[in-house]
Design an enzyme around this catalytic site. Sequence first.
Site, short mmCIF file in Angstrom:
data_model
loop_
_atom_site.label_atom_id
_atom_site.label_comp_id
_atom_site.label_asym_id
_atom_site.label_seq_id
_atom_site.Cartn_x
_atom_site.Cartn_y
_atom_site.Cartn_z
N SER A 18 0.89 -1.15 0.06
CA SER A 18 0.06 0.00 -0.11
C SER A 18 0.96 1.16 -0.01
CB SER A 18 -0.95 0.06 1.21
OG SER A 18 -1.48 1.17 1.50
N TYR A 30 -1.95 -1.43 10.28
CA TYR A 30 -1.92 -1.38 8.77
C TYR A 30 -0.49 -1.01 8.25
CZ TYR A 30 -4.01 -1.23 4.18
OH TYR A 30 -4.44 -1.37 2.75
P1 NAD Z 1 -11.90 -6.20 -0.13
O1 NAD Z 1 -12.46 -6.14 1.01
O2 NAD Z 1 -12.62 -6.10 -1.26
O3 NAD Z 1 -11.24 -7.71 -0.25
C1 NAD Z 1 -10.45 -8.38 0.59
C2 NAD Z 1 -10.70 -9.86 0.39
O4 NAD Z 1 -9.75 -10.59 1.41
C3 NAD Z 1 -12.18 -10.17 0.79
O5 NAD Z 1 -12.74 -11.22 -0.36
C4 NAD Z 1 -11.79 -11.11 2.08
O6 NAD Z 1 -13.06 -11.94 2.19
C5 NAD Z 1 -10.62 -11.48 1.97
N1 NAD Z 1 -10.01 -12.13 3.36
C6 NAD Z 1 -10.14 -11.04 4.56
N2 NAD Z 1 -9.30 -11.85 5.41
C7 NAD Z 1 -9.12 -13.00 4.93
C8 NAD Z 1 -8.44 -14.19 5.56
N3 NAD Z 1 -8.02 -14.13 6.78
N4 NAD Z 1 -8.14 -15.13 4.76
C9 NAD Z 1 -8.10 -15.29 3.25
N5 NAD Z 1 -9.10 -14.38 2.87
C10 NAD Z 1 -9.29 -13.25 3.70
O7 NAD Z 1 -10.24 -5.28 -0.02
P2 NAD Z 1 -9.36 -4.83 -1.25
O8 NAD Z 1 -9.45 -3.38 -1.11
O9 NAD Z 1 -9.46 -5.42 -2.61
O10 NAD Z 1 -7.93 -5.43 -0.74
C11 NAD Z 1 -7.11 -6.34 -1.13
C12 NAD Z 1 -5.64 -5.87 -0.48
O11 NAD Z 1 -5.28 -4.56 -1.18
C13 NAD Z 1 -5.52 -5.79 0.78
O12 NAD Z 1 -4.35 -6.36 1.27
C14 NAD Z 1 -5.38 -4.38 1.14
O13 NAD Z 1 -4.71 -4.03 2.36
C15 NAD Z 1 -4.70 -3.72 -0.07
N6 NAD Z 1 -5.12 -2.36 -0.45
C16 NAD Z 1 -6.08 -1.82 -0.54
C17 NAD Z 1 -6.23 -0.72 -0.81
C18 NAD Z 1 -7.71 0.01 -1.20
O14 NAD Z 1 -7.59 1.12 -1.14
N7 NAD Z 1 -8.83 -0.74 -1.58
C19 NAD Z 1 -5.17 0.29 -1.05
C20 NAD Z 1 -3.94 -0.43 -0.88
C21 NAD Z 1 -3.77 -1.57 -0.57
#
Ligand code: NAD
Length: 259
Positions: free
Chosen positions: A141, A154
Amino acid sequence: MKLKDKVAYITGAASGIGKEIAIVFAREGARIVIADLNQAAAEATAAELKSSGAQAVGMAVDVTDEQQVEASVEATVKTFGRVDILVSNAGIQIVHPIVEFGFSDWKKLLAIHLDGAFLTTRACLKHMYAQGGGRVIYMGSVHSKEASLLKAPYVTAKHGLIGLCKTVAKEGGPHGIRANVICPGFVRTPLVEKQIPEQARTLGMTETEVVKNVMLKETVDGEFTTTDDVATVALLFASFPSNALTGQSLVVSHGWFMQ
Ligand code: NAD
């Protein structure tokens, strides 16, 4: 096709960023394992990919559970014969001021982001070493490089992934492994949708102010990063043709953070 017949094990791929990466990798010819805590959504995503002609399977996996991770990677190899690409993407967000942060929330967040990355890496590397190579992609991130209010675990976890990535790149290099981190800005997925009202409450702002003045304030264009932006970078890391690109972390954030 850039990933023809490659096998990609993608955690958290039933939603948001991971799902988009699964769609893009499948379009490029990869066979996909959707490894997600949410079994119904994992299976639905796999069915969606299959309906467009790809090979895909959904698996219920909690990335913090050693046995489940080991078993699902074994099942991946049993189903598809190999594992070429790990995308360690599963993640959650919990926001509180440090002085109010519960220890159990701290540990939960670190476990999903860091234990999950370690366990999936270890399980996949064994097979990748035996095959003579593989690609590991961590979902970092902007918070791998920068801090924000209310996000102590985080920010800690996302910085930690860069250390793990560099170690995997060095140890795995002689075995044909390349490891890199993608560092997105805010992407409008369920993870972010949940944060907007939470931050509005904690910071005493409206939701519109949180989006404009907190999340997107430092971008060059006031725009969210998209799942497609992130998946395009994932494809670059997965398909780059030489060892020149390993141990790196690439920020994709509409200029919010510049290195
Ligand atoms: P999201 O909530 O849409 O998807 C996350 C997925 O992870 C979900 O399907 C959930 O069921 C799964 N998950 C959660 N805990 C779990 C576990 N213990 N075991 C297996 N699966 C699990 O979120 P997203 O925004 O797509 O995030 C995905 C990644 O991207 C994360 O690591 C997040 O930190 C990172 N990220 C997101 C953003 C943002 O702005 N959305 C920015 C930077 C980084």
